[in-house]
Write an enzyme that holds these catalytic residues in place. Sequence first.
Site, PDB file in Angstrom:
ATOM      1  N   GLU A  33     -16.822 -86.043 -29.725  1.00 57.60           N
ATOM      2  CA  GLU A  33     -15.954 -84.953 -30.163  1.00 57.60           C
ATOM      3  C   GLU A  33     -16.589 -84.153 -31.297  1.00 57.60           C
ATOM      4  O   GLU A  33     -16.375 -82.947 -31.428  1.00 57.60           O
ATOM      5  CB  GLU A  33     -14.614 -85.513 -30.630  1.00 57.60           C
ATOM      6  CG  GLU A  33     -13.832 -86.256 -29.567  1.00 57.60           C
ATOM      7  CD  GLU A  33     -12.647 -87.033 -30.131  1.00 57.60           C
ATOM      8  OE1 GLU A  33     -11.709 -87.318 -29.355  1.00 57.60           O
ATOM      9  OE2 GLU A  33     -12.654 -87.348 -31.337  1.00 57.60           O
ATOM     10  N   ASP A 222      -6.289 -86.648 -20.777  1.00 54.26           N
ATOM     11  CA  ASP A 222      -5.651 -87.449 -19.729  1.00 54.26           C
ATOM     12  C   ASP A 222      -4.145 -87.237 -19.757  1.00 54.26           C
ATOM     13  O   ASP A 222      -3.573 -86.914 -20.802  1.00 54.26           O
ATOM     14  CB  ASP A 222      -5.972 -88.934 -19.914  1.00 54.26           C
ATOM     15  CG  ASP A 222      -5.609 -89.444 -21.308  1.00 54.26           C
ATOM     16  OD1 ASP A 222      -4.536 -90.050 -21.451  1.00 54.26           O
ATOM     17  OD2 ASP A 222      -6.397 -89.226 -22.247  1.00 54.26           O
TER      18      ASP A 222
END
Length: 249
Positions: A33, A222
């Site tokens: 990230e 997700d």
Amino acid sequence: MAPPSSDQPADAAEAAQAGAISKVLVVIAMQTEALPLVTKFRLVEAATEESIFPKGAPWTRFHGDYKGLHIDLVWPGKDPILGVDSVGTVSAALVTYASIQLLKPDLIINAGTAGGFKAKGAGIGDVYLASDVAFHDRRIPIPVFDSYGIGARKTFATLNIVKQLNLKVGKLSTGDSLDMSPHDESAILSNDATVKDMEGAAVAYVAEMFSTPAIFVKAVTDIVDGEKPTAEEFLQNLISVTMALDQVA
């Protein structure tokens, strides 16, 4: 996302009471990230021998200047034994605490990925600015302690950022597990959360303790209430969704 411009007080509570934002701390949980933002803002990694952190801490800091702002990006580093990213509330709270004490930021941005709920309108790649944060796995069924465990907090007002970047807005719920137990699900529903992560509420707790404004930007990897296994979908989308987060910068 890009830090608020120092010449545009906007919300950041009128840029921290118009005293101006000049130092921004970006707290990120995972190396995957962090690296796109490091590249985007042309940040430089602090050498190990120049680390400001206590000896033995695996925490990593990148730093540099961007459009008149000084940016420090920190992530908890790798677990020294297992070699995986040190995710979760404990690592996030520790590195946030140390960074506030040593770097004295005017604003904290906790950026990263999260699970989203399709029942609340979330989709893969959506980027949310959290309006509220709370924990969903600190269950203390005793009056008053129950509220302490949930730790619900409003985040810093950022209406101009929402308008300028066209971000979605939703509540963020934090816990130390990637999956969702029935107890967690009940608490998340009670928190009215649209996204769930493993760090946000811990960062908010420390930021509030030291009166440091904090905002939370989360990209959905997700769908928690979807059909695919959470771990499988998270790993499948991590890199592409991280790049989507970078596009907001």
